[in-house]
Design an enzyme around this catalytic site. Structure first.
Site, PDB file in Angstrom:
ATOM      1  N   CYS A  75       4.127   1.725 -10.358  1.00  0.00           N
ATOM      2  CA  CYS A  75       3.059   2.696 -10.151  1.00  0.00           C
ATOM      3  C   CYS A  75       2.277   2.852 -11.453  1.00  0.00           C
ATOM      4  O   CYS A  75       2.829   3.291 -12.462  1.00  0.00           O
ATOM      5  CB  CYS A  75       3.676   4.033  -9.744  1.00  0.00           C
ATOM      6  SG  CYS A  75       2.472   5.358  -9.569  1.00  0.00           S
ATOM      7  N   CYS A 190      -3.661  -0.084  -8.748  1.00  0.00           N
ATOM      8  CA  CYS A 190      -2.803   0.858  -8.025  1.00  0.00           C
ATOM      9  C   CYS A 190      -1.995  -0.028  -7.093  1.00  0.00           C
ATOM     10  O   CYS A 190      -2.566  -0.888  -6.404  1.00  0.00           O
ATOM     11  CB  CYS A 190      -3.628   1.863  -7.234  1.00  0.00           C
ATOM     12  SG  CYS A 190      -2.648   2.832  -6.060  1.00  0.00           S
TER      13      CYS A 190
HETATM   14  N1  DGL Z   1       0.739   3.529  -6.247  1.00  0.00           N
HETATM   15  C1  DGL Z   1       0.315   4.382  -7.295  1.00  0.00           C
HETATM   16  C2  DGL Z   1      -0.283   3.578  -8.463  1.00  0.00           C
HETATM   17  O1  DGL Z   1       0.014   2.422  -8.682  1.00  0.00           O
HETATM   18  C3  DGL Z   1      -0.531   5.602  -7.011  1.00  0.00           C
HETATM   19  C4  DGL Z   1      -0.677   6.218  -5.670  1.00  0.00           C
HETATM   20  C5  DGL Z   1      -0.868   7.749  -5.721  1.00  0.00           C
HETATM   21  O2  DGL Z   1      -1.978   8.244  -5.996  1.00  0.00           O
HETATM   22  O3  DGL Z   1       0.123   8.425  -5.496  1.00  0.00           O
HETATM   23  O4  DGL Z   1      -1.042   4.123  -9.239  1.00  0.00           O
END
Ligand code: DGL
Length: 265
Positions: A75, A190
């Protein structure tokens, strides 16, 4: 729970599964534990201080309970904010992070125009700005923060309807034309967004490379595990833990498709 110490793969929701599937491919025998802080999703909107302390508290609990042999923060939003603090708090645990793939984009671009598509949190981070200063100062980098795409990616993955118009609005800012040159690389900063990459390809005003860092993250995990005892082949599925403890048959089926079994916190 898997009998041996798992590799913990973390995200706020389903996005980290883009990294888990690459890790599973490269490390077929390694027990994995997928953790989603879905009670906080989407974390791209959180204030930095509150999110950092939430992550530190959660990892105190997770590392105590599961003793992972390594942790992958799959993330960008979480790692660009709290990666350093997590490493400092758990010096014995190897952390593999996820940061916007600005360096490879700067190396690969022909036009010199690259865009970084990310959550509003990742776009705001000092970490992201310093990646641009260190590795892409010769490029024109456009940061495009989307408030909606992580949720749209989850809807899409769950088989719900997401229109081209909704997606088109979110990615429009990535496409820049300047002095006869055009954006040629969009960094998917993301981990949710690679689930939408084929949709993006169809609606993009011109073809670009959509950079997905998942494989590079999994390769880094392989390097980190080199000196550790390897997992052994087992028949069991890996576990997934969602912080909201959802009762959701659709989610259970979706996770089963990734070889995961939903457990309670
Ligand atoms: N999957 C997450 C990232 O790589 C973010 C998603 C969210 O906003 O919770 O930043």
């Amino acid at each position: 729970m898997s009998p041996s110490r798992p590799v913990l793969i973390f995200d706020s929701g389903l996005g980290g599964l883009t990294v888990l599937r690459e890790a599973r491919y490269l490390l077929p025998y390694e027990p994995l534990l997928y953790v989603a802080d879905d009670a906080a999703f989407p974390i791209g909107r959180w204030q930095e201080g509150e999110l950092r302390s939430r992550l530190l508290t959660l990892f105190e609990e997770l590392i105590g309970a599961y003793q992972p042999k390594a942790v992958v923060i799959a993330c960008n939003t979480a790692f660009t904010l709290a990666g350093e603090a997590l490493r400092a708090a758990h010096p014995d645990v190897p952390f593999v992070g996820t940061v916007p793939a600005i360096k490879p984009a700067a190396e690969q671009t022909s036009s010199g125009l690259i865009s970084v598509l990310a959550t509003p949190g990742t776009v705001r981070r000092t970490y992201t700005r310093s990646l641009i200063d260190s590795f892409a100062s010769q490029c024109h980098v456009r940061l495009v923060g989307s408030d909606a795409l992580a949720e749209l990616a989850e809807k899409h993955l769950r088989g719900e309807m997401v229109s081209d118009e909704e997606l088109g609005q979110e990615i429009a800012g990535c496409f820049l034309e300047q002095d006869g040159r055009r954006t040629d690389i969009v960094v998917l900063a993301c981990t949710h967004y690679p689930f939408l990459a084929n949709r993006f390809r169809k609606i993009a005003p011109w073809p670009v490379d959509w950079l997905d860092p998942a494989e590079a993250i999994a390769r880094q995990l392989v390097r980190v595990l080199e000196n550790k005892e390897a997992g052994a082949p087992t028949e069991t599925r890996d576990d997934a833990l969602f912080t909201s403890n959802p009762q959701d048959r659709g989610l259970e089926r979706l996770l089963a498709g990734f070889g995961l079994h939903l457990i309670k916190r």
